[in-house]
Design a protein around this motif. Structure first.
Motif, PDB file in Angstrom:
ATOM      1  N   LYS A  26       0.909  -1.269   0.279  1.00 15.54           N
ATOM      2  CA  LYS A  26       0.204   0.033  -0.036  1.00 15.54           C
ATOM      3  C   LYS A  26       0.872   1.056  -0.049  1.00 15.54           C
ATOM      4  O   LYS A  26       0.279   2.231   0.579  1.00 15.54           O
ATOM      5  CB  LYS A  26      -0.748   0.141   1.210  1.00 15.54           C
ATOM      6  N   VAL A  27       2.210   1.157  -0.484  1.00 19.64           N
ATOM      7  CA  VAL A  27       3.001   2.415  -0.510  1.00 19.64           C
ATOM      8  C   VAL A  27       3.472   2.208  -1.951  1.00 19.64           C
ATOM      9  O   VAL A  27       3.881   1.133  -2.604  1.00 19.64           O
ATOM     10  CB  VAL A  27       4.102   2.346   0.390  1.00 19.64           C
ATOM     11  N   MET A  28       3.386   3.421  -2.787  1.00 22.37           N
ATOM     12  CA  MET A  28       3.727   3.523  -4.083  1.00 22.37           C
ATOM     13  C   MET A  28       4.725   4.463  -4.305  1.00 22.37           C
ATOM     14  O   MET A  28       5.163   5.407  -3.463  1.00 22.37           O
ATOM     15  CB  MET A  28       2.264   4.129  -4.822  1.00 22.37           C
ATOM     16  N   MET A  29       5.385   4.259  -5.408  1.00 21.22           N
ATOM     17  CA  MET A  29       6.678   5.268  -5.939  1.00 21.22           C
ATOM     18  C   MET A  29       6.821   4.993  -7.259  1.00 21.22           C
ATOM     19  O   MET A  29       6.643   3.978  -8.010  1.00 21.22           O
ATOM     20  CB  MET A  29       8.017   4.841  -5.185  1.00 21.22           C
ATOM     21  N   VAL A  30       7.153   6.094  -7.975  1.00 27.70           N
ATOM     22  CA  VAL A  30       7.461   5.861  -9.374  1.00 27.70           C
ATOM     23  C   VAL A  30       8.827   5.203  -9.308  1.00 27.70           C
ATOM     24  O   VAL A  30       9.756   5.309  -8.676  1.00 27.70           O
ATOM     25  CB  VAL A  30       7.540   7.238 -10.240  1.00 27.70           C
ATOM     26  N   ASP A  31       8.909   4.206 -10.350  1.00 30.32           N
ATOM     27  CA  ASP A  31      10.096   3.399 -10.379  1.00 30.32           C
ATOM     28  C   ASP A  31      11.531   4.292 -10.565  1.00 30.32           C
ATOM     29  O   ASP A  31      11.575   5.066 -11.318  1.00 30.32           O
ATOM     30  CB  ASP A  31      10.113   2.703 -11.687  1.00 30.32           C
ATOM     31  N   PRO A  32      12.468   4.211  -9.306  1.00 30.99           N
ATOM     32  CA  PRO A  32      13.564   4.950  -9.131  1.00 30.99           C
ATOM     33  C   PRO A  32      14.659   4.706 -10.062  1.00 30.99           C
ATOM     34  O   PRO A  32      15.556   5.579 -10.340  1.00 30.99           O
ATOM     35  CB  PRO A  32      14.015   4.866  -7.710  1.00 30.99           C
ATOM     36  N   THR A  33      14.493   3.478 -10.930  1.00 29.99           N
ATOM     37  CA  THR A  33      15.428   3.107 -11.728  1.00 29.99           C
ATOM     38  C   THR A  33      15.237   4.019 -13.174  1.00 29.99           C
ATOM     39  O   THR A  33      15.857   4.068 -14.027  1.00 29.99           O
ATOM     40  CB  THR A  33      15.623   1.762 -12.275  1.00 29.99           C
ATOM     41  N   GLN A  34      13.849   4.449 -13.322  1.00 37.74           N
ATOM     42  CA  GLN A  34      13.384   5.420 -14.343  1.00 37.74           C
ATOM     43  C   GLN A  34      13.471   6.659 -14.163  1.00 37.74           C
ATOM     44  O   GLN A  34      13.319   7.606 -15.183  1.00 37.74           O
ATOM     45  CB  GLN A  34      12.173   4.873 -14.780  1.00 37.74           C
ATOM     46  N   ARG A  35      13.242   7.212 -13.062  1.00 37.96           N
ATOM     47  CA  ARG A  35      13.288   8.592 -12.788  1.00 37.96           C
ATOM     48  C   ARG A  35      14.157   8.853 -11.607  1.00 37.96           C
ATOM     49  O   ARG A  35      14.046   8.351 -10.353  1.00 37.96           O
ATOM     50  CB  ARG A  35      11.834   8.860 -12.244  1.00 37.96           C
ATOM     51  N   GLY A  36      15.119   9.752 -12.054  1.00 42.34           N
ATOM     52  CA  GLY A  36      16.145  10.151 -11.175  1.00 42.34           C
ATOM     53  C   GLY A  36      15.931  10.747  -9.876  1.00 42.34           C
ATOM     54  O   GLY A  36      16.409  10.752  -8.731  1.00 42.34           O
ATOM     55  N   GLU A  37      14.744  11.566  -9.844  1.00 41.82           N
ATOM     56  CA  GLU A  37      14.394  12.305  -8.420  1.00 41.82           C
ATOM     57  C   GLU A  37      14.165  11.251  -7.570  1.00 41.82           C
ATOM     58  O   GLU A  37      14.072  11.573  -6.466  1.00 41.82           O
ATOM     59  CB  GLU A  37      13.080  13.459  -8.972  1.00 41.82           C
ATOM     60  N   LEU A  38      13.609  10.268  -8.040  1.00 39.10           N
ATOM     61  CA  LEU A  38      13.206   8.982  -6.913  1.00 39.10           C
ATOM     62  C   LEU A  38      14.415   8.651  -6.421  1.00 39.10           C
ATOM     63  O   LEU A  38      14.269   8.126  -5.095  1.00 39.10           O
ATOM     64  CB  LEU A  38      12.134   8.129  -7.342  1.00 39.10           C
TER      65      LEU A  38
END
Length: 372
Positions: free
Chosen positions: A170-182
């Motif tokens: 139930k915790v989400m995030m844009v894939d950090p391997t695709q978006r440098g900000e994450l």
């Protein structure tokens, strides 16, 4: 040393391209406009789709100049500029991007971009926002929740709660391997081991035990978060919809962009920032503007950067309007933040340490790959 510096400056003055750039850097917007009309166009890569609104306002303010705005993530911008310039192609004029640690290493250091500070606003920007990169605004990757589902406030008050069984999947995030900000977000968390250890003790009442192959409580949090079935999505729209849809039952929380709250009414969302979170709710990071090396329209490039800093009104006027929203923070001191924003000094987010993140993000990226 001074003789060497003087010789270098004299040599630079003898390079026509550099001398021309220095002349452009000193020009007023009116002087730039006279030259930009002859160029007739300006191309910008933008990390934000809001460049479409900038395009309309710019072309109304400066008739005769066609602004071509391309919506590209920072990672795609960096890769494209490197590839094109290595092939001898110089097609873009302005870059509007985040991912500052990579920008410094891959674009600024090798001279693929140049920092231009518009004279009109130079005195209204703190020194940290003028060099080595020109910072247009501060953006965020912070914990967001659904205020319709949780009218009494965020269900999360400590980051370690995200690793508990009740928040599994139930915790989400844009894939950090695709978006440098994450990736920057996770790296910054890793760079605060003492605060993360204190937050663990505040949550569980004991001292944290860190796995032997990890360095500090921040890295332990990253591992525990992924092992709790962290949900990775491909873009922020999917995350905002899942977290923020008003009639959602038992919605997730997610590390997203605070300024996505601007779309609540139009999209039927109830996104809100979780600000009272130990030890922090995420990061503040710079969105930067730069002139591409050998920009085909150098006057128009500078005119656009000048324009994007807004007019002299309190909200920056139509040029800055797309970015004067809750969760975006202007670096120009004359522009007031949106009244719906948590005041910058009260936002419980870490401001990324660009140099430290640059040094450590590869290690964190390797850790993430083992967890996916």
């Amino acid at each position: 040393m001074f003789k060497t510096l003087k010789a270098a400056l004299l040599a630079a003055a003898c390079v026509p391209g550099l001398a021309a750039a220095q002349d452009l850097d000193r020009m007023s917007s009116d002087e730039l406009y006279a030259l930009a009309k002859e160029e007739g166009t300006v191309t910008v890569f933008s990390l934000s789709s809001r460049i479409a609104r900038v395009e309309k306002a710019f072309e109304e303010a400066y008739p005769g100049i066609d602004l071509i705005g391309l919506d590209l993530s920072s990672a795609k911008q960096i890769a494209r500029v490197v590839a094109e310039q290595e092939a001898g192609v110089h097609a873009v004029d302005v870059l509007y991007m985040a991912d500052a640690p990579v920008v410094l290493r891959d674009l600024l250091a090798p001279g693929r971009i140049h920092t231009y500070v518009p004279p009109r606003v130079a005195d209204q920007l703190d020194a940290q926002f003028k060099a080595p990169l020109l910072v247009h605004r501060l953006s965020t990757k912070v914990l967001m929740y659904n205020e319709a589902a949780y009218p009494d406030g965020s269900p999360i008050t400590n980051l370690w709660q995200l690793t508990l069984p009740e928040w599994r999947g139930k915790v989400m995030m844009v894939d950090p391997t695709q978006r440098g900000e994450l990736l920057d977000l996770l790296t910054e968390i890793a760079l605060h081991p003492d605060e993360m250890a204190a937050a663990w003790k505040a949550q569980f009442g004991t001292d944290i035990e860190v796995d032997g192959d990890l360095t500090g409580a921040g890295e332990q949090f990253i591992r525990n978060l992924f092992l709790n079935d962290l949900v990775l999505v491909s873009n922020s729209d999917d995350l905002s919809k899942a977290v923020g849809t008003k009639d959602a039952t038992d919605p997730p929380v997610g590390f997203g962009t605070y300024s996505d709250r601007r779309d609540n009414e139009e999209e039927g969302w109830a996104l809100q920032v979780a600000n009272d979170v130990e030890p922090a709710n995420g990061i503040l990071f710079p969105a930067v503007l730069a002139v591409a090396d050998k920009a085909p329209n150098p006057a128009a490039a500078r005119l656009l950067i000048d324009f994007m800093f807004g007019d002299d009104s309190a909200d920056g006027g139509p040029a800055f309007a797309p970015f004067n929203v809750p969760g975006d923070y202007a670096t120009r001191t004359t522009i007031a933040d949106d009244p719906d924003s948590v005041p910058l000094e009260e936002l419980n987010a870490w401001t990324i340490n660009t140099e430290a993140v640059a040094e450590n993000r590869a290690r964190i990226a390797d850790l993430i790959i083992t967890l996916q």
